[in-house]
Write an enzyme that holds these catalytic residues in place. Structure first.
Site, short mmCIF file in Angstrom:
data_model
loop_
_atom_site.label_atom_id
_atom_site.label_comp_id
_atom_site.label_asym_id
_atom_site.label_seq_id
_atom_site.Cartn_x
_atom_site.Cartn_y
_atom_site.Cartn_z
CG ASP A 269 5.87 3.63 0.49
OD1 ASP A 269 4.66 3.47 0.20
OD2 ASP A 269 6.24 4.24 1.50
CE1 TYR B 2 -2.31 3.25 2.61
CE2 TYR B 2 -3.67 2.57 0.76
CZ TYR B 2 -3.38 3.47 1.78
OH TYR B 2 -4.18 4.58 1.94
CE LYS C 65 2.66 4.70 7.97
NZ LYS C 65 1.29 4.56 8.48
P1 KE4 Z 1 -0.49 8.42 4.70
O1 KE4 Z 1 -1.06 9.15 3.50
O2 KE4 Z 1 -1.54 7.60 5.42
O3 KE4 Z 1 0.32 9.31 5.62
O4 KE4 Z 1 0.62 7.39 4.13
C1 KE4 Z 1 0.23 6.47 3.13
C2 KE4 Z 1 1.17 5.28 3.20
C3 KE4 Z 1 2.18 5.17 2.25
N1 KE4 Z 1 3.05 4.15 2.27
C4 KE4 Z 1 2.97 3.19 3.22
C5 KE4 Z 1 3.96 2.06 3.20
C6 KE4 Z 1 1.96 3.25 4.22
O5 KE4 Z 1 1.88 2.26 5.15
C7 KE4 Z 1 1.05 4.31 4.21
C8 KE4 Z 1 -0.08 4.42 5.22
N2 KE4 Z 1 -0.20 3.32 6.14
C9 KE4 Z 1 -1.52 3.09 6.64
C10 KE4 Z 1 -1.57 1.82 7.50
N3 KE4 Z 1 -0.64 0.81 7.19
C11 KE4 Z 1 -2.01 4.25 7.41
C12 KE4 Z 1 -3.18 3.99 8.32
C13 KE4 Z 1 -4.48 4.36 7.70
O6 KE4 Z 1 -4.63 4.26 6.46
O7 KE4 Z 1 -5.37 4.74 8.48
#
Ligand code: KE4
Length: 434
Positions: A239, A144, A267
């Protein structure tokens, strides 16, 4: 366990917010429960609106590697507040964080700060397309990269066919530019490049996926990605939104010694406030506006409060022994959980890299999305509920990672393993009914 306030607040939230949450996984739907409404955090502990305390292994989905309300992070935000919250103008603090990132992450010479991981990956993909003059992006099933259209795509009927949107609202034309490969399958990737190599701008990968549960790269896989992308003139994008500053101070690329062309971060670098970033060689990053023609912008990019929290977090993580401590405690947890599952007679496959780990309810080795999907998610839901009742807060989905923070003590880990022994027994007792 009293849940009245969380239930009441969830009911009210659903009147104003779709599904009652501002990010879907928080709704606890895949574990079939009402979500916990959190009142506060403190170290490794969350407290909900009914006063229940939980040991937290979500850590806001990765950012809180120092634990909740780390004093240096809160002090940095408090100090910054004296000057203001946002200016929409350059500030020295942004340069400080940018310099810290370039000094820490081996392949990053220059970096652009944004406000989320989604912005980081979306911008990195645009930059890769501009740099190469090509359009297609290769991603891996189960990884993701945030919710930009181009990433909400799953494999079509065959790996070589066009992608299929995983969400309404993603145009077929966009999906056609994304190709899905299988994680840990270099032959499959080579086949994709033989077929479409000249059109591929970049391969984007979570070097250690956390979004299908934790799936370690097999020996040589990441190095193989590097070789194949170099052979065909495509960029390699790591990523590292999860793995950046999680697996080591230099992230997965330092841990595995493989240098991508672009790196996405998020994060942890915001210390719990909204910061994302993408970076790489100056030769590539200099294409970004206003230095170059590739447009990207953001009202709150490099926000002083968020950047101040990030600087404090990275300073704390840069101290000697931090990652050894995280690894030691995470290993204690993984070994304890595996032993508890074995004792209860429940088949669980534990995958761990550093302080990110997942337990899959399957007897198969989990090496990609297909094998991750052999996990019995009903058992995971039973385990999740039993652990929640024990005061242990896990990710409300099998296909996420659990995170250990510096605030998790060995005593807390021990209590977690004891709770898991009872929770695995609950799974064993329901095995015949689910
Ligand atoms: P954000 O847009 O949520 O800050 O980041 C997206 C993203 C990009 N790349 C990786 C590897 C990620 O894990 C994420 C976001 N992770 C999720 C949960 N694994 C965020 C939690 C959520 O969607 O509520």
């Amino acid at each position: 366990m009293k849940k009245d306030n969380s239930i009441r607040l969830f009911h009210e939230a659903q009147q104003y917010i779709p599904g009652g949450v501002n990010s879907p996984v928080r709704a606890f739907r895949s574990v079939g429960l009402n979500p916990v409404f959190v009142k506060k955090g403190r170290g490794a502990v969350l407290v909900d609106e009914d006063g229940n305390e939980y040991i937290d292994y979500v850590g806001s989905w990765g950012p809180l590697i120092l634990g909740h309300l780390h004093p240096e992070v809160t002090e940095a935000v408090r100090e910054c507040l004296e000057f203001g919250t946002s200016f929409g103008a350059p500030t020295e603090r942004e340069t400080v964080l940018a310099r810290m990132i370039t000094e820490a992450v081996p392949s990053v010479e220059m970096v652009r700060l944004v406000s989320s991981g989604t912005e980081a990956t979306m911008s990195a993909a645009r930059l890769a397309r501009a740099y190469t003059g090509r359009n297609k992006i290769v991603k891996f099933e189960g990884c993701y990269h945030g919710h930009a259209d181009m990433f909400l795509i799953k494999a079509g009927s065959g790996a070589l066919t066009h992608g299929v949107p995983t969400s309404p609202g993603v145009p077929a034309g966009t999906a056609a530019q994304t190709i899905n490969a299988d994680f840990n399958d270099l032959e499959g990737l080579e086949e994709i490049f033989r077929s479409a190599g000249r059109d591929i701008a970049a391969v984007i990968v979570e070097p250690v996926p956390g979004n299908m549960g934790v799936v370690p790269p097999q020996p040589g896989f990441l190095r193989g990605l590097r070789k194949i992308t170099e052979k065909y003139g495509a960029l390699l994008i790591f990523d590292e939104v999860i793995t950046g500053f999680r697996l080591s101070y230099g992230g997965a690329q330092e841990l595995y010694g493989v240098m991508p062309d672009l790196t996405c971060l998020g994060k942890i670098i915001g210390g719990g406030l909204p910061v994302g970033a993408f970076g790489g060689r100056k030769e590539i990053m200099s294409l970004m506006s206003p230095a170059g023609p590739v447009y990207q912008a953001g009202t709150l990019s490099g926000n002083p409060l968020a950047v101040s929290a990030g600087i404090a977090a990275l300073k704390a993580l840069g101290r000697p022994g931090v990652y050894e401590d995280l690894d030691k405690k995470s290993s204690l947890l993984a070994v304890g959980l595996a032993g508890a599952a074995r004792e209860a007679g429940v088949e669980v496959r534990l995958n761990r890299v550093g302080s990110m780990l997942s337990g899959f309810f399957t007897g198969r080795e989990v090496v990609d999305f297909k094998t991750a999907c052999t996990s019995d998610t009903r058992k995971y839901a039973v385990f999740f509920k039993a652990m929640l009742e024990e005061g242990i807060y896990l990710a409300p989905s099998q296909f996420e990672a659990a995170f250990v923070s510096l605030a998790h003590t060995e005593e807390i880990i021990g209590r977690t393993v004891e709770a898991a022994a009872r929770a695995f027994k609950a799974v064993a007792e329901t095995e015949d009914f689910i």
